[in-house]
Design a protein around this motif. Structure first.
Motif, PDB file in Angstrom:
ATOM      1  N   VAL A   1       0.836  -1.200   0.000  1.00  0.00           N
ATOM      2  CA  VAL A   1       0.000   0.000   0.000  1.00  0.00           C
ATOM      3  C   VAL A   1       0.870   1.249   0.000  1.00  0.00           C
ATOM      4  N   GLN A   2       2.027   1.165   0.641  1.00  0.00           N
ATOM      5  CA  GLN A   2       2.939   2.311   0.659  1.00  0.00           C
ATOM      6  C   GLN A   2       3.294   2.749  -0.764  1.00  0.00           C
ATOM      7  N   SER A   3       3.580   1.796  -1.644  1.00  0.00           N
ATOM      8  CA  SER A   3       3.909   2.125  -3.034  1.00  0.00           C
ATOM      9  C   SER A   3       2.728   2.769  -3.743  1.00  0.00           C
ATOM     10  N   MET A   4       1.527   2.296  -3.432  1.00  0.00           N
ATOM     11  CA  MET A   4       0.322   2.861  -4.045  1.00  0.00           C
ATOM     12  C   MET A   4       0.144   4.315  -3.637  1.00  0.00           C
ATOM     13  N   LEU A   5       0.329   4.589  -2.349  1.00  0.00           N
ATOM     14  CA  LEU A   5       0.192   5.959  -1.859  1.00  0.00           C
ATOM     15  C   LEU A   5       1.239   6.865  -2.497  1.00  0.00           C
ATOM     16  N   LEU A   6       2.469   6.362  -2.589  1.00  0.00           N
ATOM     17  CA  LEU A   6       3.550   7.154  -3.179  1.00  0.00           C
ATOM     18  C   LEU A   6       3.284   7.431  -4.654  1.00  0.00           C
ATOM     19  N   ALA A   7       2.795   6.433  -5.381  1.00  0.00           N
ATOM     20  CA  ALA A   7       2.526   6.595  -6.811  1.00  0.00           C
ATOM     21  C   ALA A   7       1.404   7.587  -7.074  1.00  0.00           C
TER      22      ALA A   7
ATOM     23  N   GLY B   1       0.988  10.199  -5.216  1.00  0.00           N
ATOM     24  CA  GLY B   1       1.416  11.488  -4.688  1.00  0.00           C
ATOM     25  C   GLY B   1       0.771  11.805  -3.356  1.00  0.00           C
ATOM     26  N   ASP B   2       0.332  10.751  -2.643  1.00  0.00           N
ATOM     27  CA  ASP B   2      -0.350  10.937  -1.367  1.00  0.00           C
ATOM     28  C   ASP B   2       0.546  10.612  -0.172  1.00  0.00           C
TER      29      ASP B   2
ATOM     30  N   SER C   1       8.435   4.743  -7.030  1.00  0.00           N
ATOM     31  CA  SER C   1       7.019   5.109  -7.010  1.00  0.00           C
ATOM     32  C   SER C   1       6.849   6.602  -6.768  1.00  0.00           C
ATOM     33  N   GLU C   2       7.637   7.140  -5.823  1.00  0.00           N
ATOM     34  CA  GLU C   2       7.572   8.574  -5.549  1.00  0.00           C
ATOM     35  C   GLU C   2       8.051   9.378  -6.754  1.00  0.00           C
TER      36      GLU C   2
ATOM     37  N   GLN D   1       4.920  13.097 -12.869  1.00  0.00           N
ATOM     38  CA  GLN D   1       3.570  13.289 -13.392  1.00  0.00           C
ATOM     39  C   GLN D   1       2.780  14.341 -12.619  1.00  0.00           C
ATOM     40  N   LYS D   2       3.417  14.911 -11.591  1.00  0.00           N
ATOM     41  CA  LYS D   2       2.784  15.935 -10.751  1.00  0.00           C
ATOM     42  C   LYS D   2       1.482  15.426 -10.128  1.00  0.00           C
ATOM     43  N   ASN D   3       1.532  14.189  -9.661  1.00  0.00           N
ATOM     44  CA  ASN D   3       0.366  13.601  -8.998  1.00  0.00           C
ATOM     45  C   ASN D   3       0.249  14.092  -7.556  1.00  0.00           C
TER      46      ASN D   3
END
Length: 283
Positions: A130-136, A138-139, A158-159, A165-167
């Motif tokens: 989930v950490q990678s998902m949040l980083l991808a 931009g959260d 991921s970050e 992409q400026k997410n």
């Protein structure tokens, strides 16, 4: 011998030859090589997936405690390791984890002083934390606390993708602080921030090494590294003096009175930027 008998004799001879070839040393060696190659490929594939640490158990998320912690239905409180939250982390975490079955992975399940078990969290059978998902999205920001190189690199990747992409939070022009603007950094006192700039000098004073980004050592931004942290940099093959005149990205908690400081306790808090790597968005 009739034609039928000749055909039967040839077939019998062929079967004997095939049986001999199947049990010959060369055939056995090729078969063993194929089996070993298959096993090695499967092993490499398994190892190629980062962050697959030992399982620390499973459970269902009963509540989102805060921007980085959740409570499972068995009462355990879990802190998501490897990330620092942003303003949108808790909402994103709620969307991803509320009521979901999760698997916990990590190298140490010893609770912290607040009773929270640190772990990488996986939803169901997913092999992406989930950490990678949040980083991808931009959260979240990488905290640099993961010591495993492959896992740490995956989180950084991921970050970096979200940054390009400026997410999420990276859409904010002030998401990355300019090392040449110490007042902007100082405004983030007590917060975890990301700073980019060029190290102008590396100075040692007592047990502390200063990576100075400004010519005014008192008011300019600096990253500080204590003597007890030096062995970690040496193990990573990094000589602090070699960082002079290098462009870097530093992350950590802002402190200081006159000039802003970030205390670097982990090697991953400093990223060396390539000559052709674009800098982040500047205010």
């Amino acid at each position: 011998m009739t034609g039928h008998e000749e055909a039967s004799s040839r077939n019998a001879t062929l079967e004997v030859k095939q049986e001999h070839n199947a049990t010959s040393p060369g055939h056995v060696a090729r078969l063993l090589y194929s089996i070993v190659a298959t096993l090695l490929l499967a092993s490499h594939t398994a190892l190629a997936t980062p962050c697959q640490f030992e399982s620390q158990g499973e459970g269902r998320v009963a509540a989102i405690v805060d921007a980085r912690s959740v409570r499972l239905d068995d009462g355990r409180e879990i802190r998501l390791t490897g990330i620092e939250p942003t303003a949108t982390t808790k909402q994103a975490l709620t969307s991803l984890l509320a009521g979901r079955d999760v698997t916990l992975r990590g190298t140490d399940d010893t609770p912290d002083r607040y009773g929270r078990q640190g772990a990488l969290v996986f939803i169901g059978e997913s092999d992406t934390p989930v950490q990678s998902m949040l980083l991808a999205q931009g959260d979240a920001l990488v905290s640099a606390e993961i010591s495993d190189k492959d896992c740490a690199a995956a989180l950084m990747a991921s970050e970096a993708a979200a940054r390009r992409q400026k997410n999420g939070s990276w859409a904010d022009p002030s998401a990355i602080k300019n090392a040449e603007s110490p007042d902007d950094i100082l405004a983030g006192m007590g917060h975890f921030v990301v700073v980019e700039g060029k190290i102008l000098s590396v100075r040692q004073a007592g047990a502390m090494t200063y990576l100075n980004f400004g010519r005014n050592w008192t008011r300019g931004f600096a990253a500080t590294i204590s003597k007890r942290t030096l062995p970690a940099f040496e193990s990573a093959g990094i000589t602090l003096k070699s960082l002079e005149n290098k462009r870097v990205r530093v992350r950590g908690w802002v402190e200081g009175n006159t000039g802003p400081r970030i205390d670097v306790r982990l090697v991953g808090q400093i990223e060396l930027l390539g000559a052709n790597e674009p800098t982040g968005i500047r205010p």
